[in-house]
Motif scaffolding. Structure first.
Motif, mmCIF file in Angstrom:
data_model
loop_
_atom_site.group_PDB
_atom_site.id
_atom_site.type_symbol
_atom_site.label_atom_id
_atom_site.label_comp_id
_atom_site.label_asym_id
_atom_site.label_seq_id
_atom_site.Cartn_x
_atom_site.Cartn_y
_atom_site.Cartn_z
ATOM 1 N N CYS A 156 -2.491 -32.848 34.065
ATOM 2 C CA CYS A 156 -2.926 -32.074 35.583
ATOM 3 C C CYS A 156 -3.231 -30.606 34.956
ATOM 4 C CB CYS A 156 -1.308 -32.261 35.376
ATOM 5 S SG CYS A 156 -0.453 -33.930 36.347
ATOM 6 N N LYS A 157 -4.446 -30.409 36.242
ATOM 7 C CA LYS A 157 -4.524 -28.517 35.868
ATOM 8 C C LYS A 157 -4.493 -28.350 37.352
ATOM 9 C CE LYS A 157 -6.545 -29.382 31.532
ATOM 10 N NZ LYS A 157 -5.639 -28.920 30.855
ATOM 11 N N ASP A 158 -3.907 -27.093 37.462
ATOM 12 C CA ASP A 158 -3.681 -26.276 38.486
ATOM 13 C C ASP A 158 -4.551 -25.290 39.210
ATOM 14 O OD1 ASP A 158 -3.743 -24.047 37.196
ATOM 15 O OD2 ASP A 158 -1.536 -23.714 37.048
ATOM 16 N N LYS A 159 -5.045 -24.994 40.214
ATOM 17 C CA LYS A 159 -5.942 -23.553 40.722
ATOM 18 C C LYS A 159 -5.520 -22.383 39.669
ATOM 19 C CE LYS A 159 -2.260 -21.150 43.512
ATOM 20 N NZ LYS A 159 -2.192 -20.840 45.361
ATOM 21 N N TYR A 160 -5.133 -22.156 38.728
ATOM 22 C CA TYR A 160 -5.828 -21.143 37.846
ATOM 23 C C TYR A 160 -6.492 -21.481 37.222
ATOM 24 C CZ TYR A 160 -1.246 -19.985 40.809
ATOM 25 O OH TYR A 160 -0.814 -19.690 42.081
ATOM 26 N N TYR A 161 -6.416 -22.692 37.254
ATOM 27 C CA TYR A 161 -6.822 -23.337 35.849
ATOM 28 C C TYR A 161 -8.442 -23.519 36.026
ATOM 29 C CZ TYR A 161 -9.229 -26.974 33.555
ATOM 30 O OH TYR A 161 -10.238 -27.730 32.664
ATOM 31 N N GLY A 162 -8.677 -24.094 37.424
ATOM 32 C CA GLY A 162 -9.790 -24.037 37.645
ATOM 33 C C GLY A 162 -10.553 -23.035 38.440
ATOM 34 N N ARG A 163 -10.187 -21.277 38.366
ATOM 35 C CA ARG A 163 -10.121 -19.903 39.111
ATOM 36 C C ARG A 163 -10.794 -19.169 37.554
ATOM 37 N NH1 ARG A 163 -5.671 -17.081 42.253
ATOM 38 N NH2 ARG A 163 -5.688 -18.795 43.957
ATOM 39 N N LYS A 164 -11.015 -19.986 36.435
ATOM 40 C CA LYS A 164 -11.182 -19.587 35.009
ATOM 41 C C LYS A 164 -12.001 -19.817 34.161
ATOM 42 C CE LYS A 164 -6.793 -18.368 33.552
ATOM 43 N NZ LYS A 164 -5.452 -18.065 32.819
ATOM 44 N N LEU A 165 -12.906 -20.960 34.829
ATOM 45 C CA LEU A 165 -13.280 -21.540 34.624
ATOM 46 C C LEU A 165 -15.514 -21.930 34.604
ATOM 47 C CD1 LEU A 165 -12.816 -25.342 35.654
ATOM 48 C CD2 LEU A 165 -12.238 -24.839 33.239
ATOM 49 N N SER A 166 -15.911 -21.682 33.721
ATOM 50 C CA SER A 166 -17.687 -20.900 33.835
ATOM 51 C C SER A 166 -18.173 -21.967 34.198
ATOM 52 C CB SER A 166 -18.043 -20.628 32.736
ATOM 53 O OG SER A 166 -17.954 -22.123 31.830
ATOM 54 N N VAL A 167 -19.345 -22.356 34.801
ATOM 55 C CA VAL A 167 -20.318 -23.087 34.991
ATOM 56 C C VAL A 167 -20.190 -24.266 34.802
ATOM 57 C CG1 VAL A 167 -22.565 -24.220 35.639
ATOM 58 C CG2 VAL A 167 -22.098 -21.737 36.561
ATOM 59 N N GLU A 168 -20.109 -24.095 33.148
ATOM 60 C CA GLU A 168 -20.177 -25.278 31.652
ATOM 61 C C GLU A 168 -18.934 -25.541 31.893
ATOM 62 O OE1 GLU A 168 -21.079 -27.613 29.665
ATOM 63 O OE2 GLU A 168 -22.885 -26.973 30.294
ATOM 64 N N GLY A 169 -17.630 -24.920 32.353
ATOM 65 C CA GLY A 169 -16.351 -25.526 32.102
ATOM 66 C C GLY A 169 -16.227 -26.280 33.280
ATOM 67 N N PHE A 170 -16.981 -25.986 34.426
ATOM 68 C CA PHE A 170 -16.767 -27.217 35.812
ATOM 69 C C PHE A 170 -17.704 -28.034 35.487
ATOM 70 C CE2 PHE A 170 -17.903 -28.452 39.564
ATOM 71 C CZ PHE A 170 -17.658 -28.527 40.226
ATOM 72 N N ARG A 171 -18.137 -28.039 34.930
ATOM 73 C CA ARG A 171 -18.681 -29.981 33.981
ATOM 74 C C ARG A 171 -18.295 -30.655 33.254
ATOM 75 N NH1 ARG A 171 -24.603 -29.084 35.225
ATOM 76 N NH2 ARG A 171 -25.718 -27.682 35.723
ATOM 77 N N GLN A 172 -17.316 -29.138 32.342
ATOM 78 C CA GLN A 172 -17.196 -30.414 31.446
ATOM 79 C C GLN A 172 -15.553 -31.260 32.378
ATOM 80 O OE1 GLN A 172 -16.096 -27.495 28.231
ATOM 81 N NE2 GLN A 172 -18.114 -27.600 27.369
ATOM 82 N N ALA A 173 -14.549 -30.270 32.979
ATOM 83 C CA ALA A 173 -13.557 -30.184 33.638
ATOM 84 C C ALA A 173 -14.313 -32.026 34.627
ATOM 85 C CB ALA A 173 -13.131 -29.575 34.138
ATOM 86 N N LEU A 174 -15.105 -31.896 35.005
ATOM 87 C CA LEU A 174 -16.148 -33.137 35.982
ATOM 88 C C LEU A 174 -15.806 -33.868 35.240
ATOM 89 C CD1 LEU A 174 -16.371 -33.677 39.167
ATOM 90 C CD2 LEU A 174 -18.569 -32.955 38.607
ATOM 91 N N HIS A 175 -16.802 -33.968 34.097
ATOM 92 C CA HIS A 175 -16.724 -34.694 32.904
ATOM 93 C C HIS A 175 -15.048 -35.743 33.087
ATOM 94 C CE1 HIS A 175 -17.252 -37.344 29.554
ATOM 95 N NE2 HIS A 175 -18.289 -37.239 29.292
ATOM 96 N N GLN A 176 -14.663 -34.955 32.686
ATOM 97 C CA GLN A 176 -13.067 -35.281 32.113
ATOM 98 C C GLN A 176 -12.316 -35.453 32.935
ATOM 99 O OE1 GLN A 176 -10.008 -32.083 31.794
ATOM 100 N NE2 GLN A 176 -8.909 -33.108 29.957
#
Length: 300
Positions: A156-176
Motif C-alpha cells: 500500500c502507498k498513500d498520497k504523500y508517497y505520490g507527491r514525492k515521486l519524480s517522473v522516473e519514480g512515477f514510471r517505476q510505481a506504475l510498473h510496481q
C-alpha cells in the motif's frame, strides 16, 4: 455533487472506499454507522496481528483506507443526531466483485483547485502541483494497493508517497502496480490502454468541461485468472466488452472517473468561469499515462 453526464459516454459512477453507504429506515444513521465501525474494528484486529503479535507484514487491508473510513464515520456520527432523519448518497462499491482488488488512484490534470476556492487554498494546491508530477505529467499518484501473491498481502502507498515521486519514480510505481511480486501482469496492459484511449477520445470531444481535482481509478483483481475462459480462449485472448469484462465473463480491468466536487461545465450550478474546448490538463495527463503504459509494454 452529481457526476456530469458526458455525451457519448456512460454515466460516471462514484465508488465508495471499500464500503457501501446504506441508509436504514429502522435505526438512525448514527447508530448504524457506529455499529459498522465497531464491527470493522473487531475484524481488523484479527487481520493485523498474528500469533506473535507481528503487525508489519500481515495486513490484508489498506491501512490508509481504514483511517479515512473511521475518520469519516466519526464525523458523520457527530454531525448527524440520532433523533432526526437525514438523506445520504448511496455509493457503489466498485471493488466488491474482486477477491484481491488492486487499485491505483490517480489525481488527473495540471490544476487541482476549483474556481470557488480561496486564494490561500488555490496557492496551496498550485504549490503541490508544481512540486509533483502533476506539473510535468498531468497526473500523480494519490494512493495504491497491489496484491503480492508471494507474500499474500497488499503493498500500500498513500498520497504523500505520490507527491514525492519524480517522473522516473512515477514510471517505476506504475510498473510496481502491475507487478504481483512474482511477475509483471502484462495481460492487463492492453485492456487498460484500450479503456484509457476510449476515455481520451470522449474527453477530447467535450467542450467547457473542466475536471479539476478529480481522480481516475484503475482496478484489477490480484487473483490470477484461469488459464482458459469457458469459450476455450486464453484469458488474454478473450474479447473485451464493457468495463473490461471479457466475453467469457471474466473481469479484467475497470477504469472509473471519480470525485467531481470541483468539476465545472457551461450551465452547471457552480459555474464561476466558462471555459472553451476540452480540458487540456486532463488530456495531457491521459496522454502521458498511456505513453508510459505503452513504454512498459514495449519493455522500455
Amino acid at each position: 455533487m452529481q457526476a456530469p453526464h458526458l455525451p457519448g459516454a456512460e454515466v460516471l459512477r462514484i465508488p465508495a472506499s471499500g464500503h457501501e453507504a446504506i441508509h436504514s429506515t429502522v435505526q438512525s444513521p448514527a447508530t448504524t454507522l457506529l455499529r459498522s465501525e465497531f464491527q470493522l474494528n473487531a475484524q481488523v484486529s484479527s487481520l493485523v496481528e498474528d500469533a506473535k503479535g507481528n503487525q508489519s507484514e500481515r495486513r490484508s487491508f489498506n491501512p490508509w483506507g481504514l483511517q479515512c473510513h473511521q475518520a469519516h464515520l466519526t464525523r458523520l456520527c457527530t454531525e448527524y443526531p440520532e433523533n432526526k432523519r437525514h438523506r445520504f448518497l448511496l455509493l457503489e462499491n466498485v471493488v466488491s466483485q474482486y477477491k484481491h482488488p488492486c487499485i491505483l488512484d490517480l489525481k488527473m490534470g495540471t490544476r487541482q483547485h476549483g474556481d470557488d476556492v480561496s486564494e490561500e487554498k488555490k496557492a496551496r494546491h498550485m504549490r503541490k502541483c508544481a512540486q509533483s508530477t502533476s506539473a510535468c505529467l498531468g497526473v500523480r499518484i494519490c494512493g495504491m494497493q497491489v496484491y503480492q501473491v508471494d507474500k499474500k498481502h497488499f503493498l500500500c502507498k498513500d498520497k504523500y508517497y505520490g507527491r514525492k515521486l519524480s517522473v522516473e519514480g512515477f514510471r517505476q510505481a506504475l510498473h510496481q502496480f502491475l507487478h504481483d511480486g512474482t511477475r509483471l501482469r502484462t495481460e492487463l496492459l492492453e485492456p487498460i490502454q484500450h479503456q484509457l484511449r476510449a476515455l481520451l477520445s470522449v474527453i477530447r470531444s467535450q467542450s467547457s468541461y473542466r475536471f479539476y481535482s478529480s481522480s481516475l481509478l484503475i482496478i484489477y483483481d490480484g487473483q490470477e485468472l484461469p488459464e482458459r475462459t469457458p469459450g476455450g480462449l486464453h484469458s488474454q485472448e478473450a474479447p473485451q466488452t464493457t468495463h473490461g469484462i471479457s466475453a467469457g465473463g471474466l473481469t479484467k480491468v475497470d477504469i472509473r472517473m471519480i470525485d467531481f466536487a470541483h468539476t465545472t461545465y457551461k450551465g452547471s450550478w457552480n459555474e464561476h468561469t466558462t471555459y472553451d474546448g476540452p480540458d487540456p490538463g486532463y488530456i495531457f495527463g491521459l496522454e502521458n499515462l498511456i505513453q508510459i503504459l505503452q513504454d512498459i509494454q514495449e519493455g522500455e
